[in-house]
Motif scaffolding. Structure first.
Motif, mmCIF file in Angstrom:
data_model
loop_
_atom_site.group_PDB
_atom_site.id
_atom_site.type_symbol
_atom_site.label_atom_id
_atom_site.label_comp_id
_atom_site.label_asym_id
_atom_site.label_seq_id
_atom_site.Cartn_x
_atom_site.Cartn_y
_atom_site.Cartn_z
ATOM 1 N N GLU A 254 0.875 -1.179 0.000
ATOM 2 C CA GLU A 254 0.000 0.000 0.000
ATOM 3 C C GLU A 254 0.906 1.221 0.000
ATOM 4 N N GLY A 268 -0.666 4.147 -4.528
ATOM 5 C CA GLY A 268 -1.803 3.263 -4.299
ATOM 6 C C GLY A 268 -1.335 1.836 -4.075
ATOM 7 N N THR A 269 -2.184 0.882 -4.427
ATOM 8 C CA THR A 269 -1.853 -0.526 -4.219
ATOM 9 C C THR A 269 -0.928 -1.020 -5.337
ATOM 10 N N PRO A 280 -0.702 0.865 -9.561
ATOM 11 C CA PRO A 280 -2.051 1.195 -9.073
ATOM 12 C C PRO A 280 -3.044 1.514 -10.191
#
Length: 382
Positions: A254, A268-269, A280
Motif C-alpha cells: 500500500e 496506491g496498491t 495502481p
C-alpha cells in the motif's frame, strides 16, 4: 587373482575414492544448478571469480584444494572450503553406504541385491547436492528429486528389504514386494508432507508489515550472476526467491509514493509478482524493464511458506527408498535435528529454515541404523 571377500575393509578404499570423484562433480552441480547453468557446458570446471578453466592436474579431488591452500592458481581468489567438504563428505558416505549394503546382503560373496549399491550411491550423491543447495539457496531442484525417486524404485526392486528394513512392515521379500513397499512409502512421504504444506499455507501463508508512519522501501538489483533481487523495507530484507514460490504468489504494497525507473508514478496498491509488477493504475511492467523501483509505505503483505514443495518431493524420494516406516522416522528425527540446530545457535527460531538438510540427515540416520530403533520400539509394543 584371489580377491578379498566383499566385507573386507580393503573395499572401503575404492568406495572412498569413487565418492571423492563424485563429490568433485557435485561441486559443479551445487554451484551451477541453482543459477540455471548447464552442468556439462563448459565441461571443465572454472574459477567463479576470474572464470579461468581449471586444468585436470589441478582438479584432483581432496588433494588439489589442500595443495593450493584453498586459492585459485590464476587470480588467488579464495576457494570456499565447501568444495573440500563436499568431496570429503561424499567420499565417507560412499564408503559407509557400501558397508551397509554388504551387511544387509550377507557379506562375503556377490549377489544380485548388491547391485542396489549403485542407486543407493546415486541417492547419496543426490542427498549431498540437495543439502548444500537448500542450505545456500533455500530451494530443492526438481531434477534431483525426480531422478532420486526413480533410483529409489530401482533400489527397492534390487534389494526388497531396503524399504522394509524394520521387518515388521511386510513379509514379502520379492522384488514385487519391494516395489510395493516403495510405492506405499512414496505416497505417504509425498502426499503426507504435501498436506502439511497446505495446512501451513492456511496458517502462516502471509506476513503483514505495518508501521505507524510510512517507511522507505526499494528493490536492490543483483550485483553478480550468483545474487538475486532483494526487497528492502525498514529492517526487512528478503531475497526474491524467498518471496515467490508459485505463479499466484504476490507481494502487495500500500504505497504512499512510488518511483519507477526514476520517475514518480501514481501512488496506491502496488502488486509485485515473480516476473513483473502491476501499478495502481492497472499498468503492468515486466521485470526486465525495471531499472529501479522504490517508494514509501506504511503496510505490505508478503507471501511466505511453512515449507516448500521441494521438501515434499524430497520426502517422496525418502519414501521410495525406505518405505513408510522410514518416512515417519525421518520426519521425527529431522525435526529433532532442526530444533537442536536452533538451540545451538546455528539457525534462528522464527527465521526461514532450510529443512532439506535435516531431512537428509534423518534419512541417513535411518539407513545407518535408525531402523533398529524402530524395530525395537514396535517389537516392544507387541
Amino acid at each position: 587373482m584371489i580377491y578379498p571377500p566383499l566385507d573386507h575393509p580393503l573395499w572401503f578404499l575404492p568406495a572412498f575414492l569413487i565418492g571423492a570423484c563424485i563429490g568433485s562433480f557435485l561441486n559443479v552441480v551445487i554451484y551451477r544448478l541453482p543459477l540455471g547453468l548447464s552442468v556439462n557446458d563448459p565441461k571443465r570446471s572454472f574459477c567463479p571469480k576470474c572464470k579461468s578453466e581449471i586444468p585436470m592436474r589441478l582438479n584432483i579431488p581432496l588433494v588439489s584444494w589442500l595443495a593450493l591452500k584453498g586459492k585459485c592458481v590464476s587470480c588467488k581468489a579464495p576457494i570456499p572450503s565447501r568444495y573440500f567438504i563436499v568431496e570429503l563428505v561424499t567420499a565417507v558416505l560412499f564408503a559407509v553406504v557400501g558397508w551397509v549394503v554388504v551387511q544387509h546382503t550377507g557379506g562375503k560373496e556377490f549377489s544380485v541385491q548388491m547391485l542396489a549399491l549403485f542407486p543407493l550411491w546415486f541417492m547419496t550423491a543426490t542427498f549431498v547436492a540437495i543439502a548444500f543447495i537448500d542450505a545456500e539457496h533455500l530451494i530443492i531442484p526438481l531434477e534431483l528429486t525426480i531422478s532420486g525417486t526413480v533410483a529409489g524404485f530401482i533400489a527397492a526392486a534390487l534389494m526388497p528389504v531396503l524399504p522394509d528394513m524394520a521387518a515388521w512392515a511386510s513379509s514379502d521379500p520379492s522384488w514385487l514386494g519391494g516395489l510395493y513397499q516403495a510405492l506405499i512409502g512414496w505416497v505417504i512421504g509425498f502426499f503426507g508432507l504435501w498436506a502439511v504444506v497446505l495446512l501451513g499455507k492456511l496458517a502462516f501463508g502471509r506476513k503483514q508489515l505495518s508501521f505507524e508512519e510510512p517507511v522507505a522501501w526499494h528493490l536492490e538489483e543483483p550485483k553478480t550472476e550468483e545474487e538475486t533481487i532483494v526487497f528492502h523495507m525498514e529492517e526487512e530484507k528478503i531475497e526474491w526467491w524467498d518471496i515467490f514460490f508459485r505463479p499466484s504468489d504476490k507481494l502487495v504494497i500500500e504505497a504512499k509514493s512510488i518511483r519507477l525507473n526514476g520517475n514518480e508514478v501514481e501512488a496506491g496498491t502496488l502488486i509485485l509478482r515473480e516476473n513483473g509488477i502491476e501499478l495502481p493504475n492497472g499498468e503492468k511492467v515486466e521485470l526486465e524493464d525495471i531499472e529501479s523501483l522504490e517508494g514509501t509505505s506504511a503496510s505490505a503483505v508478503i507471501p511466505r511458506e511453512a515449507m516448500g514443495m521441494g521438501d515434499v518431493h524430497l520426502m517422496g524420494v525418502i519414501g521410495a527408498f525406505f518405505g513408510w516406516s522410514g518416512v515417519f522416522f525421518t520426519l521425527l528425527v529431522s525435526s529433532l535435528y532442526a530444533i537442536a540446530g536452533a538451540a545451538l545457535g546455528r539457525i534462528g527460531f522464527g527465521k526461514q529454515l532450510p529443512f532439506g538438510p535435516f531431512l537428509v540427515l534423518g534419512a541417513l540416520t535411518w539407513l545407518f541404523g535408525g531402523w533398529k530403533l524402530a524395530e525395537w520400539y514396535f517389537n516392544a509394543l507387541q
